[in-house]
Structure formats: C-alpha cells, structure tokens
Design an enzyme around this catalytic site. Sequence first.
Site, PDB file in Angstrom:
ATOM      1  CB  SER A  32      -0.256  24.443   0.097  1.00  0.00           C
ATOM      2  OG  SER A  32       0.939  25.139   0.415  1.00  0.00           O
ATOM      3  CG  HIS A 165     -14.406 -22.374  -0.600  1.00  0.00           C
ATOM      4  ND1 HIS A 165     -13.943 -21.892  -1.802  1.00  0.00           N
ATOM      5  CD2 HIS A 165     -13.590 -23.419  -0.274  1.00  0.00           C
ATOM      6  CE1 HIS A 165     -12.914 -22.620  -2.192  1.00  0.00           C
ATOM      7  NE2 HIS A 165     -12.666 -23.536  -1.282  1.00  0.00           N
ATOM      8  CB  SER A 286     -32.155   0.488  12.899  1.00  0.00           C
ATOM      9  OG  SER A 286     -33.201   0.910  12.052  1.00  0.00           O
ATOM     10  CE  LYS A 292     -30.790  -3.793  11.112  1.00  0.00           C
ATOM     11  NZ  LYS A 292     -30.095  -4.797  10.322  1.00  0.00           N
ATOM     12  CD  GLU A 299     -22.010  -2.394   9.135  1.00  0.00           C
ATOM     13  OE1 GLU A 299     -22.485  -1.349   8.661  1.00  0.00           O
ATOM     14  OE2 GLU A 299     -22.715  -3.269   9.668  1.00  0.00           O
ATOM     15  CE  LYS A 334       3.306  20.041   1.578  1.00  0.00           C
ATOM     16  NZ  LYS A 334       3.447  19.780   0.102  1.00  0.00           N
TER      17      LYS A 334
HETATM   18  N1  ARG Z   1       3.969  24.603  -0.784  1.00  0.00           N
HETATM   19  C1  ARG Z   1       4.987  23.977  -1.545  1.00  0.00           C
HETATM   20  C2  ARG Z   1       4.835  22.462  -1.516  1.00  0.00           C
HETATM   21  O1  ARG Z   1       4.082  21.990  -0.743  1.00  0.00           O
HETATM   22  C3  ARG Z   1       6.338  24.348  -0.991  1.00  0.00           C
HETATM   23  C4  ARG Z   1       7.421  24.311  -2.000  1.00  0.00           C
HETATM   24  C5  ARG Z   1       7.174  25.316  -3.031  1.00  0.00           C
HETATM   25  N2  ARG Z   1       8.305  25.474  -3.867  1.00  0.00           N
HETATM   26  C6  ARG Z   1       8.224  26.144  -5.014  1.00  0.00           C
HETATM   27  N3  ARG Z   1       9.278  26.269  -5.700  1.00  0.00           N
HETATM   28  N4  ARG Z   1       7.069  26.626  -5.426  1.00  0.00           N
HETATM   29  O2  ARG Z   1       5.431  21.753  -2.262  1.00  0.00           O
END
Ligand code: ARG
Length: 469
Positions: A32, A165, A286, A292, A299, A334
């Site tokens: 991650s 309306h 445009s 335009k 938007e 996340k």
């Molecule tokens: N990268 C993990 C998360 O975002 C951190 C926690 C990981 N914990 C574990 N026991 N694998 O949740």
Amino acid sequence: MSKAKTIDKTNRTWGGRFTEGADALVEAFTASVNFDRRLYNQDIDGSIAHATMLAHVGVLSTADRDAIIQGLEQIRAEIERGEFAWSEALEDVHMNIEARLTERIGDAGKRLHTGRSRNDQVATDIRLYLRGAIDAILAQLTRLQVALLELAEREADTIMPGFTHLQVAQPITFGHHLLAWFEMLRRDWERLRDCRGRVNIMPLGAAALAGASYPLDRHYTARLLEFSAPAENSLDAVSDRDFAIEFVAAAALLMTHLSRCSEELIIWSSAQFDFIELPDRFCTGSSIMPQKKNPDVPELVRGKVGRVNGHLMALLTLMKAQPLAYNKDNQEDKEPLFDTIDTVLACLRVFADMVPVLRPKREAMYRAVKQGFATATDLADYLVRKGLPFRDAHEVVGRAVRLGVDTRRDLAEMELSELQVFSPLIEADVFSVLTPEGSVAARNHFGGTAPEQVRAAIARARVWLAERE
Ligand code: ARG
C-alpha cells in the site's frame, strides 16, 4: 532502492515466521506504500508520541527515546526533500519508516514497535490525517460562506424570478437565493464539525486487537497527539472505519449541495437565462464553435459528485461483512478517503474563488420576473385581503392570467377596467401589489425574501460565523 539488506530474508519486519519470500505478484498486490505514504507525517508524529509515552512509563530508556525522535525527524526531513527511498518490498508507510529508522539508529529503532501493532498504528494515522483534512475543508467552507454573505449583501435588493419546477413562480431577491445556498453549507459545516469529534479518538495502544502487556498510558499519548480521548475498546479501535464512512457521507452531501449550486450557475449563464456572467477564467471555449464560452468549472464540480458518492458506496461495502477485529480489507479505506478529501478541497477552493467575481445581470433577472406572471399569487392574496376566500381568488386570478397569456401581457400591464371584469373587488390600489418590488417587500417575516429580511438574515449568519468554534 530497497533497504533489504538491513532486514531479514523475506524483506519484511514480520519475516521471522516465514521460510520463503513473498511472491512478487503478491508483494505488489498487498503493498500500500504507493498510496499510504501520504500518511508519513502522521505516522512519524504517532511514533514520536508512542516512544515518548513508552519512556514516560519506563518501558523505553530516555536515550532510546531521544535517538528515536531524532531519527524520525531526520527521516521526515529526508521525505520532505524527496530523498527517501520508498520500497514496495517494505509494503507500507509504517514499515518503510521503521526500517529506515533502524538503519539509521540501530537497536533503538527496533524498540519503537514495543506495545504497538500496525493495526492501531494505521488507524491512528488515518484519524490524524482526516482530522487535519477536516480542518482544511472547514476553512475553505468558511471562505465560501463569507463570500456568499458578501454577495448576498450586495444583491439584497436585486429582484429575480424564484422557480418551482423550473417555471417562474414568484419574485424573490437574489440575496435570498444566495442565502439558501448558505444554509445548505451551514448544515454541511455542522455535519463535518460533528464528524470531527468522532474522528478525534485515539486507537493507539489497542495494539493488534487486545491491548498490550506493558503499562501503557494511553491518556498520556492521547494528550500528546491532541486526541480528545483514547478509544474505549481495543477491538473496536483497530477495526471500525465508521468515522471515515461518516466523513465521506458528509462530503457526499456537501458535494451534492455544490452540485446543485453549480447546476444553477450553468443554467443562469446560458444565453436563454442570461442571469449571470461567469468570469472568463472560470470558463473555456470550444475548439470548433468560436462563439462558445462554456461554464466548465461548475460543470466539473457537478460531475465530481459521482466519484464521492462512489467512494461512499465503496467504504460502506468494505466494512459491511468484516468480523472483529482488524482485517486487511481495511487497507482499501485509504484511496477512497484520500480522493474524497482532494475532491472536496478542490471544489470548495474553486467555488470560493468564483463566487466573489460572479457578475449578476440585474436587468435580465428583472425582465424575466416580468414575463412569467410571477405576481399572480400577490393578486390572489390582495383579493383575500378584500374578503374573498383563497380558492375563489385563485380561480379569479387564473382567468386574468389566461387573458394575459392570450394578449401577451403581464398582469401589471392590464387596465384597471379589464381586471375589474374578473372581480369587482379590484381597485386602483391593486397595482402596488402587482409590481415585483411590492411582491418581495410584502414577504417581510422571518425567513422571507423581503430585502429587509435578507439583511437581517445576513446579520444573523455573521454572528453565527463569528461565534462558532
Ligand atoms: N497497510 C495496512 C493498512 O493500511 C497496515 C496495517 C496492516 N496490518 C496487518 N496486520 N496486515 O491497513
């Protein structure tokens, strides 16, 4: 550049139990760090507080504490200079920073994780990050609210058609319309502020799920990190992401409101309405049609609601079937959360920049209000004041409007004798209620559209802005 040489055979801080390294695909799949590295500041702050608390309760020597703090601050500077070598093999932000700390300071670095797990660590980091993000969002929301009040004050007397309306309904003041936007955003501000209170609870010390076998002083750590309290229950602390879901839900409502405002700006800036002029820098042209000028900014804001609504569904779904306590599913919290924060901040910033430079076209608004029989209700109310039951008055005015449609005239443009055909109760004083000015001035009660009420509402809103914390 990997820091593999300082770590065990599997490249992981949890490598002791393992006999083979991770499959390359699995490693990439489970990592991650590419998105959670944005938590580095919170991760370092959390680690410094944790080490400080460990020393405070005598689990860590002050020498180790000081080495840890100094090492972490150096790592923070390294990251900020763009010199930190993030490694996917080290999975996430937590292990990247911890591995680098150990590389820099040796054994003291390995003591940092005493009485802690990545489970409480990550939950703490996200809460710290979200707390800061909410504060930034509230600040932008406040800028927008201040801008709306200023514009509403300038336009307190500006008459425009109010719609139901999307058909002309009754005259209103533009200031009153802007204050409706203000009210929507006031509730958004309150929702986010309320959400912040539940975000600001500290998971740290819950460790993996059950707490730790050291005499942790979680209240002490919470004070260091300015959390209002440590989480009551260690299982709950590491597992639930309801605070993030709640935030994204509040963000989705805020985006819905910005989208509705955008929709009106788009309609109003069309040639058919022509109620406002958006400055050129908030529009684009445009590539094929030279005439335009497209309202791209509103938007895009309207379009961006989709992704925030999507993130809300993603997080609700992420959470719904998880048994206690932590599961890796939560790593998926996340990206939706970060994108929601980025989207909301960007939309608020651009809106707060745009509102002060909107140019209302007062004459066009006034012309439109004269075209849709907007004072028909005022004529009915006039007849009611002369003793006619409202339903009968409604019928009388309906017939007068019919004549207006057939002869292409507004009620105020008819002769008194013509109007009297519909009801003998109509007298010369009728014309004062048939003007848009008379119509808005008559709605002079709390929450009404009369310019006097708009000014009073602005004054109350300013008191609220000044007094809220
Ligand atoms: N990268 C993990 C998360 O975002 C951190 C926690 C990981 N914990 C574990 N026991 N694998 O949740």
